[in-house]
Design an enzyme around this catalytic site. Sequence first.
Site, PDB file in Angstrom:
ATOM      1  N   ASN A 174      37.195  33.132  36.959  1.00  0.00           N
ATOM      2  CA  ASN A 174      36.301  33.682  36.008  1.00  0.00           C
ATOM      3  C   ASN A 174      35.367  32.678  35.533  1.00  0.00           C
ATOM      4  O   ASN A 174      35.446  31.642  35.418  1.00  0.00           O
ATOM      5  CB  ASN A 174      36.885  34.488  34.776  1.00  0.00           C
ATOM      6  CG  ASN A 174      37.908  33.620  34.073  1.00  0.00           C
ATOM      7  OD1 ASN A 174      38.203  32.565  34.674  1.00  0.00           O
ATOM      8  ND2 ASN A 174      38.000  33.775  32.652  1.00  0.00           N
ATOM      9  N   GLU A 188      32.378  32.444  32.622  1.00  0.00           N
ATOM     10  CA  GLU A 188      31.935  33.053  31.387  1.00  0.00           C
ATOM     11  C   GLU A 188      30.338  32.622  31.210  1.00  0.00           C
ATOM     12  O   GLU A 188      29.830  31.743  31.611  1.00  0.00           O
ATOM     13  CB  GLU A 188      32.896  32.689  30.262  1.00  0.00           C
ATOM     14  CG  GLU A 188      34.150  33.336  30.312  1.00  0.00           C
ATOM     15  CD  GLU A 188      35.264  33.210  29.269  1.00  0.00           C
ATOM     16  OE1 GLU A 188      34.963  32.353  28.536  1.00  0.00           O
ATOM     17  OE2 GLU A 188      36.218  33.684  29.292  1.00  0.00           O
ATOM     18  N   CYS A 196      34.365  38.344  35.850  1.00  0.00           N
ATOM     19  CA  CYS A 196      35.933  38.143  36.042  1.00  0.00           C
ATOM     20  C   CYS A 196      36.314  37.767  37.423  1.00  0.00           C
ATOM     21  O   CYS A 196      35.390  37.706  38.390  1.00  0.00           O
ATOM     22  CB  CYS A 196      36.622  39.545  36.162  1.00  0.00           C
ATOM     23  SG  CYS A 196      36.865  40.548  34.555  1.00  0.00           S
ATOM     24  N   CYS A 247      40.912  44.205  34.664  1.00  0.00           N
ATOM     25  CA  CYS A 247      40.319  45.112  33.620  1.00  0.00           C
ATOM     26  C   CYS A 247      39.601  46.451  34.452  1.00  0.00           C
ATOM     27  O   CYS A 247      39.928  46.454  35.718  1.00  0.00           O
ATOM     28  CB  CYS A 247      39.079  44.438  33.266  1.00  0.00           C
ATOM     29  SG  CYS A 247      37.488  44.357  34.431  1.00  0.00           S
ATOM     30  N   CYS A 295      36.823  45.854  37.234  1.00  0.00           N
ATOM     31  CA  CYS A 295      37.156  45.262  38.568  1.00  0.00           C
ATOM     32  C   CYS A 295      38.349  46.355  39.287  1.00  0.00           C
ATOM     33  O   CYS A 295      38.193  46.155  40.609  1.00  0.00           O
ATOM     34  CB  CYS A 295      38.240  43.937  37.972  1.00  0.00           C
ATOM     35  SG  CYS A 295      37.466  42.462  37.795  1.00  0.00           S
ATOM     36  N   GLU A 310      38.347  38.421  39.749  1.00  0.00           N
ATOM     37  CA  GLU A 310      38.462  39.456  40.878  1.00  0.00           C
ATOM     38  C   GLU A 310      37.253  39.655  41.492  1.00  0.00           C
ATOM     39  O   GLU A 310      37.320  39.621  42.603  1.00  0.00           O
ATOM     40  CB  GLU A 310      39.304  40.708  40.309  1.00  0.00           C
ATOM     41  CG  GLU A 310      40.729  40.611  39.694  1.00  0.00           C
ATOM     42  CD  GLU A 310      40.751  40.373  38.191  1.00  0.00           C
ATOM     43  OE1 GLU A 310      39.771  39.918  37.762  1.00  0.00           O
ATOM     44  OE2 GLU A 310      41.653  40.611  37.531  1.00  0.00           O
TER      45      GLU A 310
HETATM   46  N1  THU Z   1      39.084  38.171  32.862  1.00  0.00           N
HETATM   47  C1  THU Z   1      39.434  38.243  34.373  1.00  0.00           C
HETATM   48  O1  THU Z   1      38.826  37.232  34.944  1.00  0.00           O
HETATM   49  N2  THU Z   1      40.062  39.095  34.975  1.00  0.00           N
HETATM   50  C2  THU Z   1      40.711  40.188  34.284  1.00  0.00           C
HETATM   51  O2  THU Z   1      41.263  41.064  35.007  1.00  0.00           O
HETATM   52  C3  THU Z   1      40.617  40.382  32.964  1.00  0.00           C
HETATM   53  C4  THU Z   1      39.831  39.286  32.139  1.00  0.00           C
HETATM   54  C5  THU Z   1      38.591  37.420  32.155  1.00  0.00           C
HETATM   55  C6  THU Z   1      37.173  37.672  31.563  1.00  0.00           C
HETATM   56  C7  THU Z   1      36.865  36.629  30.656  1.00  0.00           C
HETATM   57  O3  THU Z   1      36.340  35.569  31.086  1.00  0.00           O
HETATM   58  C8  THU Z   1      38.295  36.450  30.130  1.00  0.00           C
HETATM   59  O4  THU Z   1      39.179  36.739  31.114  1.00  0.00           O
HETATM   60  C9  THU Z   1      38.789  37.134  28.912  1.00  0.00           C
HETATM   61  O5  THU Z   1      38.488  38.333  28.747  1.00  0.00           O
END
Ligand code: THU
Length: 135
Positions: free
Chosen positions: A44, A46, A55, A88, A91, A57
């Site tokens: 991920n 940010e 994300c 999520c 994804c 994925e």
């Molecule tokens: N996140 C992912 O990378 N994958 C997921 O399936 C759920 C959430 C990340 C997004 C964000 O950077 C952090 O987790 C919190 O939501």
Amino acid sequence: MDDDADELIRRARESLERAYAPYSHFQVAAAVRDELGRVFTGVNVENVSYGLSMCAERVAIFTAIAAGARRITAIAITSAAAELLSPCGACRQVIAEFAAGDTPVHCLASAGEARRWTVSDLLPSGFVASQLRNR
Ligand code: THU
């Protein structure tokens, strides 16, 4: 888990330290296998403008696609959290674009719990390309 799952999980775990999550402190990593057997990883990423975060994925899948992949045959996801992570909704839709319904999605929690879904488990009755082709 089978050998393929083990390898994908290992590759995802190795990537976890590269997650860029200074705001949520929720590090996630993913590994995907493509139709040529190649493995691509993602973490991920940010942003201070939170909604721009991406994300793990989708980073893994988009990296595979950018390298020429067109199908994803297996996926592994892991996070630094003790509990299992569930992908999520965004994804799930992106996974369904490139992976068949029976494609395995493996998840390993940092506390050791493992889970295997299929893409169809994660996105039942999804909107897929075949619904557009008749237009
Ligand atoms: N996140 C992912 O990378 N994958 C997921 O399936 C759920 C959430 C990340 C997004 C964000 O950077 C952090 O987790 C919190 O939501």
